[in-house]
Design a protein around this motif. Structure first.
Motif, PDB file in Angstrom:
ATOM      1  N   ARG A   1       0.830  -1.209   0.000  1.00  0.00           N
ATOM      2  CA  ARG A   1       0.000   0.000   0.000  1.00  0.00           C
ATOM      3  C   ARG A   1       0.865   1.260   0.000  1.00  0.00           C
ATOM      4  N   LEU A   2       1.800   1.332   0.927  1.00  0.00           N
ATOM      5  CA  LEU A   2       2.564   2.561   1.078  1.00  0.00           C
ATOM      6  C   LEU A   2       3.580   2.775  -0.037  1.00  0.00           C
ATOM      7  N   THR A   3       4.202   1.701  -0.522  1.00  0.00           N
ATOM      8  CA  THR A   3       5.160   1.900  -1.608  1.00  0.00           C
ATOM      9  C   THR A   3       4.458   2.319  -2.897  1.00  0.00           C
ATOM     10  N   ARG A   4       3.253   1.843  -3.117  1.00  0.00           N
ATOM     11  CA  ARG A   4       2.498   2.279  -4.296  1.00  0.00           C
ATOM     12  C   ARG A   4       2.100   3.751  -4.158  1.00  0.00           C
ATOM     13  N   LEU A   5       1.666   4.145  -2.979  1.00  0.00           N
ATOM     14  CA  LEU A   5       1.348   5.557  -2.761  1.00  0.00           C
ATOM     15  C   LEU A   5       2.588   6.422  -2.953  1.00  0.00           C
ATOM     16  N   ALA A   6       3.726   5.968  -2.465  1.00  0.00           N
ATOM     17  CA  ALA A   6       4.966   6.725  -2.638  1.00  0.00           C
ATOM     18  C   ALA A   6       5.296   6.886  -4.121  1.00  0.00           C
ATOM     19  N   GLN A   7       5.108   5.815  -4.893  1.00  0.00           N
ATOM     20  CA  GLN A   7       5.389   5.906  -6.327  1.00  0.00           C
ATOM     21  C   GLN A   7       4.441   6.889  -7.009  1.00  0.00           C
TER      22      GLN A   7
END
Length: 149
Positions: free
Chosen positions: A99-105
């Motif tokens: 979830r968070l790495t996709r939001l960061a991207q």
């Protein structure tokens, strides 16, 4: 409020710091951590970071598109849900990473696509997109409420 760093780097750096802490949360003893006037758990910390990122991403997107932003009606840190009290498992950590790495991207891609003028455009009293992204660094507070276990 801003500095020399490119704002596209800030959310990925934030997420890396949050996930470094979260990687230790499978050792959580189940006791909520009182911080200031709230309590935090691993699930609540992840929820708050993700919600904060979603909230401000929606704000940036609406403003860049020239449409009104939708006010948030989240209870934020004021509530602790039954789901927040659940044990934090290795599977929960995997979900948080995804979830968070996709939001960061998404932030990285979106912010890099903005021109300097767009990054620094202010609508009335609202923060500029650059200021919003810098503000998001404060989301580490939620992860720091649990810290490294």
């Amino acid at each position: 409020m801003t500095d020399e760093r490119h704002p596209a780097e800030l959310v990925p750096e934030l997420v890396e710091k949050v996930l470094a802490r979260a990687a230790t949360w499978t050792a959580w003893d189940g006791e909520p951590r009182p911080i200031d006037d709230r309590i935090y758990t691993p699930h609540k910390a992840i929820r708050r970071v993700a919600d904060h990122l979603v909230d401000h991403l929606a704000e940036i997107e609406a403003r860049v598109a020239g449409v009104a932003t939708i006010p948030d009606h989240w209870h934020a840190s004021a509530i602790t849900t039954p789901a927040d009290l659940a044990p934090f498992t290795a599977e929960d950590l995997d979900e948080a990473r995804s979830r968070l790495t996709r939001l960061a991207q998404i932030y990285d891609v979106r912010v890099r696509a903005l021109t300097p003028a767009q990054l620094d455009h202010r609508d009335g009293d609202a923060w500029t997109p650059r200021e919003i992204v810098v503000h998001l660094e404060g989301s580490l507070y939620y992860a720091d409420a649990i810290g490294f276990l």
